[in-house]
Design a protein around this motif. Structure first.
Motif, PDB file in Angstrom:
ATOM      1  N   VAL A   1      41.798  28.134 -39.233  1.00 16.41           N
ATOM      2  CA  VAL A   1      40.647  28.180 -38.351  1.00 16.41           C
ATOM      3  C   VAL A   1      40.806  27.214 -37.187  1.00 16.41           C
ATOM      4  O   VAL A   1      40.330  27.459 -36.083  1.00 16.41           O
ATOM      5  CB  VAL A   1      39.361  27.908 -39.147  1.00 16.41           C
ATOM      6  CG1 VAL A   1      39.302  26.466 -39.626  1.00 16.41           C
ATOM      7  CG2 VAL A   1      38.133  28.218 -38.308  1.00 16.41           C
TER       8      VAL A   1
ATOM      9  N   ALA B   1      38.489  34.720 -44.333  1.00 11.48           N
ATOM     10  CA  ALA B   1      37.402  35.415 -43.627  1.00 11.48           C
ATOM     11  C   ALA B   1      38.024  36.431 -42.683  1.00 11.48           C
ATOM     12  O   ALA B   1      39.250  36.550 -42.582  1.00 11.48           O
ATOM     13  CB  ALA B   1      36.526  34.414 -42.860  1.00 11.48           C
TER      14      ALA B   1
ATOM     15  N   ALA C   1      39.099  37.396 -39.220  1.00  9.74           N
ATOM     16  CA  ALA C   1      39.435  36.614 -38.035  1.00  9.74           C
ATOM     17  C   ALA C   1      38.741  37.149 -36.785  1.00  9.74           C
ATOM     18  O   ALA C   1      38.257  36.376 -35.946  1.00  9.74           O
ATOM     19  CB  ALA C   1      40.952  36.598 -37.834  1.00  9.74           C
TER      20      ALA C   1
ATOM     21  N   GLN D   1      35.883  38.788 -36.583  1.00  7.46           N
ATOM     22  CA  GLN D   1      34.474  38.443 -36.631  1.00  7.46           C
ATOM     23  C   GLN D   1      34.259  36.951 -36.398  1.00  7.46           C
ATOM     24  O   GLN D   1      33.253  36.556 -35.806  1.00  7.46           O
ATOM     25  CB  GLN D   1      33.887  38.859 -37.980  1.00  7.46           C
ATOM     26  CG  GLN D   1      33.729  40.352 -38.160  1.00  7.46           C
ATOM     27  CD  GLN D   1      32.645  40.909 -37.263  1.00  7.46           C
ATOM     28  OE1 GLN D   1      31.515  40.450 -37.301  1.00  7.46           O
ATOM     29  NE2 GLN D   1      33.001  41.886 -36.449  1.00  7.46           N
ATOM     30  N   PHE D   2      35.215  36.134 -36.837  1.00  4.48           N
ATOM     31  CA  PHE D   2      35.099  34.696 -36.585  1.00  4.48           C
ATOM     32  C   PHE D   2      35.140  34.408 -35.087  1.00  4.48           C
ATOM     33  O   PHE D   2      34.345  33.610 -34.569  1.00  4.48           O
ATOM     34  CB  PHE D   2      36.220  33.937 -37.291  1.00  4.48           C
ATOM     35  CG  PHE D   2      36.329  32.499 -36.852  1.00  4.48           C
ATOM     36  CD1 PHE D   2      35.399  31.559 -37.258  1.00  4.48           C
ATOM     37  CD2 PHE D   2      37.341  32.094 -35.985  1.00  4.48           C
ATOM     38  CE1 PHE D   2      35.474  30.232 -36.830  1.00  4.48           C
ATOM     39  CE2 PHE D   2      37.430  30.785 -35.553  1.00  4.48           C
ATOM     40  CZ  PHE D   2      36.496  29.848 -35.980  1.00  4.48           C
ATOM     41  N   GLU D   3      36.075  35.048 -34.381  1.00  2.00           N
ATOM     42  CA  GLU D   3      36.148  34.835 -32.943  1.00  2.00           C
ATOM     43  C   GLU D   3      34.841  35.256 -32.262  1.00  2.00           C
ATOM     44  O   GLU D   3      34.330  34.564 -31.381  1.00  2.00           O
ATOM     45  CB  GLU D   3      37.321  35.628 -32.360  1.00  2.00           C
ATOM     46  CG  GLU D   3      38.677  35.107 -32.796  1.00  2.00           C
ATOM     47  CD  GLU D   3      39.815  35.895 -32.170  1.00  2.00           C
ATOM     48  OE1 GLU D   3      39.509  36.865 -31.438  1.00  2.00           O
ATOM     49  OE2 GLU D   3      40.977  35.547 -32.399  1.00  2.00           O
TER      50      GLU D   3
ATOM     51  N   PHE E   1      27.976  37.325 -40.366  1.00  3.92           N
ATOM     52  CA  PHE E   1      29.372  37.014 -40.641  1.00  3.92           C
ATOM     53  C   PHE E   1      29.501  35.887 -41.665  1.00  3.92           C
ATOM     54  O   PHE E   1      30.313  35.953 -42.593  1.00  3.92           O
ATOM     55  CB  PHE E   1      30.076  36.638 -39.340  1.00  3.92           C
ATOM     56  CG  PHE E   1      31.394  35.938 -39.533  1.00  3.92           C
ATOM     57  CD1 PHE E   1      32.473  36.618 -40.070  1.00  3.92           C
ATOM     58  CD2 PHE E   1      31.535  34.599 -39.196  1.00  3.92           C
ATOM     59  CE1 PHE E   1      33.694  35.960 -40.262  1.00  3.92           C
ATOM     60  CE2 PHE E   1      32.746  33.948 -39.385  1.00  3.92           C
ATOM     61  CZ  PHE E   1      33.827  34.627 -39.921  1.00  3.92           C
ATOM     62  N   ALA E   2      28.687  34.825 -41.517  1.00  3.56           N
ATOM     63  CA  ALA E   2      28.761  33.693 -42.453  1.00  3.56           C
ATOM     64  C   ALA E   2      28.424  34.139 -43.870  1.00  3.56           C
ATOM     65  O   ALA E   2      29.146  33.818 -44.826  1.00  3.56           O
ATOM     66  CB  ALA E   2      27.825  32.584 -41.988  1.00  3.56           C
TER      67      ALA E   2
ATOM     68  N   SER F   1      31.068  36.348 -45.408  1.00  7.95           N
ATOM     69  CA  SER F   1      32.295  35.622 -45.730  1.00  7.95           C
ATOM     70  C   SER F   1      32.112  34.639 -46.872  1.00  7.95           C
ATOM     71  O   SER F   1      33.047  33.900 -47.204  1.00  7.95           O
ATOM     72  CB  SER F   1      32.793  34.875 -44.484  1.00  7.95           C
ATOM     73  OG  SER F   1      33.001  35.774 -43.416  1.00  7.95           O
TER      74      SER F   1
ATOM     75  N   LEU G   1      29.064  26.237 -38.785  1.00  5.64           N
ATOM     76  CA  LEU G   1      29.478  27.452 -39.485  1.00  5.64           C
ATOM     77  C   LEU G   1      30.384  27.050 -40.643  1.00  5.64           C
ATOM     78  O   LEU G   1      31.463  26.487 -40.431  1.00  5.64           O
ATOM     79  CB  LEU G   1      30.214  28.388 -38.513  1.00  5.64           C
ATOM     80  CG  LEU G   1      30.829  29.652 -39.098  1.00  5.64           C
ATOM     81  CD1 LEU G   1      29.758  30.545 -39.714  1.00  5.64           C
ATOM     82  CD2 LEU G   1      31.618  30.413 -38.038  1.00  5.64           C
TER      83      LEU G   1
ATOM     84  N   LEU H   1      32.802  28.034 -43.717  1.00  2.77           N
ATOM     85  CA  LEU H   1      33.640  29.116 -44.223  1.00  2.77           C
ATOM     86  C   LEU H   1      34.429  28.617 -45.434  1.00  2.77           C
ATOM     87  O   LEU H   1      34.896  27.460 -45.454  1.00  2.77           O
ATOM     88  CB  LEU H   1      34.609  29.605 -43.141  1.00  2.77           C
ATOM     89  CG  LEU H   1      33.959  30.227 -41.894  1.00  2.77           C
ATOM     90  CD1 LEU H   1      35.024  30.565 -40.857  1.00  2.77           C
ATOM     91  CD2 LEU H   1      33.167  31.473 -42.261  1.00  2.77           C
TER      92      LEU H   1
END
Length: 711
Positions: free
Chosen positions: A411, A445, A447, A449-451, A537-538, A541, A559, A561
């Protein structure tokens, strides 16, 4: 239970709608029937009134014509001198005739020069010439029988109302012209008669000659009117010269009327009777108003009773819902998670990627650009295209309600890789500070969706600072999420923080900022979907998102993860840089309705040595294959096309036993999402020429293997 409650409310809503729709429908039907009946009744009234007007006019003209014939017999064979000698007696006779017929203003006997020998007005008549009047010169050249002239004004010293003439020719035994007998008829006589029989509002009468000259009109006109024989009225009369009905805007005043007309026996005269269409509609409105007097209160009462029942049912269900409030509160986060799947931020995400591409293109256009920077910008464009394609795939997966697969990634490195994109997106007035650890920070997670989540938090911070300030991006380890128990066997979390120097969030709003569509921005400046995507997303995940804020001091979004042990870091795979496969004369039938994309594929494959045949629809492609399938080694077809789709084309090829392999391409197809690619090779858009050449070569090579001609 809730389904039954919803059904009961829907039933009441349907009943309320029906209580309005059914009376309205019945009213519309009744109105249509009533309007037709009102028009038919009006037509019958017009016909009856026209009968009266016609009979009246016929009797008037026959009486005048008969009187003129009698006068002609009285003076037949008499010379002008003899008539002048008998002028007092003849004057008396003409006067008695005019007094006995109210439609007559006067009666006249003229000599061959147009001078009055006798009239009913003065004895002896003044020495005046009337040879220029139409009732005189119309008879000079030939015998035309009874002539009816236009409306005229009396010539001094004669005075009084306007008149039109009915005249007959005087001739000798051998047919020579010796003068005219004429009667002056009062138009107001007819107009007064029409006023008596046309007492209904909107009544209309007219009498005119066949050439369009109006002799009498009710309501009265203050000017002479001649209708155009080639106009709407003239055309209707020409089509049905004896009688008829028409709806028309009357040329003299432009008022639309329903008018009946009829010709008066052998005379070139028409009488008309009618009603204004507005008067006919007024009758219809009056009739329907009587229905409404009774129908509206009954309908309103029924609707109000149903509305009361609906509100009462809503109130009872609201009370039941209040009793379940505690249970619903526990499920609140789950509802947010479900709604969050609908808030992907499509436009936002693609605009971010397009911003990077546009900025890179602008920078590539700068002069004296170093090779290292040029390559970096090209790489940024390629990476953005890849992320856009991946985001499209993820959004399509959401549309099909498929679960997205997480992956293990660092991350910290991912946050670092987004620095340039965020700098372009946030603008030069915002300073970006990164606090990232040196050791790997592995999380499990999605990636992409994280971005998106990081971009959403960063843009939210930018808006809170009004595009001016500082944003701090940090990554650090966390053993647990505050105020939440750590699950058994968990390795902890990595916390990604986004801190801004903005205006902060009031405490009263902190509990709602992750709700979908909730926003404090002005209309048009935000959808309220960005933070709900972060929340979804959180939770998806296995983590959480929290916020701390103080008004005037900024905010910090955290956030969390799930972290994974360092030994689970996947081996870095070499990028897919396999070269394109040369065509070596391989024949490809390209089926693509988008001309730009078709030319792109055709040009790229041609440069690699492929032989390309290009068609823009599946029907023509199938025709090419039916004529000579051996010309082609492989078919490359788009899926979504007007008419026959690419999937339909592949099925038709199989059903006809054509042994040419089919490779499909699409960005998204509902049919493929439901039924799959039916065992066919599929190239996802966007694709590169290198990738396309490899798939086409593989499909054609497999065909040769099946046909016993392996390379």
């Amino acid at each position: 239970m809730q389904g039954a409650q919803r059904n009961s409310l829907k039933l009441l809503q349907w009943m309320m709608a029906a209580s309005l729709a059914l009376p309205v429908a019945l009213f519309v039907i009744a109105s249509t029937i009533s309007y037709k009946s009102t028009k038919d009744t009006a037509d019958r009234e017009i016909e009856r009134t026209l009968d009266v007007a016609h009979e009246h006019a016929l009797k008037v003209f026959e009486t005048i014509d008969r009187s003129l014939a009698e006068l002609n017999e009285v003076v037949r064979g008499l010379s002008d001198d003899t008539i002048r000698t008998r002028e007092p007696a003849l004057h008396h006779r003409l006067r008695r005739l005019a007094d006995s017929l109210p439609q007559l203003k006067s009666a006249w006997i003229f000599d061959a020069d147009g001078k009055a020998l006798v009239n009913s007005l003065a004895s002896p008549p003044p020495e005046l010439g009337f040879a220029d009047r139409d009732y005189f010169y119309a008879h000079i050249d030939q015998s035309i029988g009874t002539f009816i002239g236009v409306a005229l004004t009396p010539r001094p010293p004669y005075q009084g109302a306007r008149f039109f003439s009915v005249s007959r020719r005087r001739d000798t035994d051998d047919g020579s012209f010796i003068g005219v007998i004429q009667a002056s008829v009062l138009p107001e006589y007819f107009e007064s008669f029409y006023a008596r029989i046309g007492s209904d509002p909107g009544s209309f009468f007219a009498m005119g000659r066949a050439d369009g000259v109006l002799l009498a009109n009710y309501p009265r006109l203050d000017r002479d009117v001649r209708l155009d024989p080639g106009g709407p009225v003239g055309q209707k009369i020409a089509a049905s010269p004896e009688h008829g009905l028409m709806t028309i805007a009357w040329p003299s005043d432009g008022i639309e009327r329903r008018i009946g007309y009829r010709r008066i026996a052998q005379y070139p005269i028409y009488v008309s009777a009618g009603l204004e269409t507005s008067a006919i509609r007024a009758r219809w409105f009056a009739t329907m108003g009587q229905h409404l007097v009774f129908g509206v209160p009954a309908t309103a009462l029924l609707f109000l009773l149903l509305a009361f029942a609906f509100r009462r049912t809503q109130h009872l269900q609201a009370e039941a819902a209040a009793r379940r409030e505690a249970e619903d509160a526990l499920k609140h986060s789950q509802r947010l998670e479900a709604l969050g799947q609908l808030t992907g931020g499509v436009a936002h995400d693609f605009n971010n990627l397009l911003t990077v591409i546009r900025a890179s293109v602008d920078l590539l256009n700068r002069p004296q650009l170093t090779e290292e920077r040029r390559q970096r910008y090209i790489t940024a464009i390629a990476d953005s295209v890849a992320r856009a394609a991946k985001l499209t795939s993820q959004l399509l997966a959401f549309a099909r309600r498929q679960t997205l697969k997480p992956e293990v990634f660092d991350v910290g490195q991912r946050v670092q890789s987004l620095h340039d994109m965020l700098a372009t997106l946030l603008g030069p007035a915002i300073e970006i500070t990164m606090r990232l650890p040196a050791e790997p920070c592995l999380v499990d997670a999605d990636a992409g969706q994280f971005e998106t989540a990081l971009i959403n938090m960063a843009t939210n911070a930018r808006d809170a600072m009004q595009s001016k300030g500082r944003i701090i991006l940090g990554v650090e380890a966390a053993t647990a999420i505050p105020d939440m128990p750590a699950p058994a066997g968990h390795h902890g979390f990595f916390r990604v923080t986004v801190t801004d120097t903005g205006i902060g969030i009031p405490a009263a709003r902190l509990g709602r900022i992750f709700e979908p569509f909730f926003t404090t921005k002005q209309v048009g400046h935000g959808t309220g979907l960005g933070l709900s995507q972060v929340f979804g997303f959180a939770r998806q995940s296995g983590g959480e998102v929290t916020v701390t804020s103080e008004v005037g001091q900024g905010s910090t979004f955290s956030l969390y993860l799930p972290r994974v042990p360092p030994d689970l870091l996947p081996q870095r795979q070499a990028p897919n840089t396999a070269p394109a496969v040369a065509g070596s004369g391989m024949s490809v039938l390209v089926v693509e309705d988008n001309i730009e994309l078709a030319n792109f594929a055709a040009d790229g494959l041609t440069e690699l040595g492929y032989s390309i045949t290009l068609v823009d629809n599946a029907t023509d492609a199938l025709a090419e294959l039916v004529v000579d399938a051996d010309r082609f080694d492989v078919v490359f077809s788009d899926v979504v096309m007007p008419g026959m789709t690419g999937l339909d084309l592949a099925k038709a090829v199989r059903e006809r036993g054509i042994g040419v392999p089919v490779v499909l391409t699409t960005g998204y197809s509902q049919a493929l999402s439901q039924d799959g690619a039916a065992g066919l090779d599929l190239v996802q858009k966007p694709y590169s020429i290198e990738e396309l050449s490899r798939v086409l070569h593989r499909a054609a090579r497999l065909r040769r293997v099946r046909d016993g001609a392996a390379e």
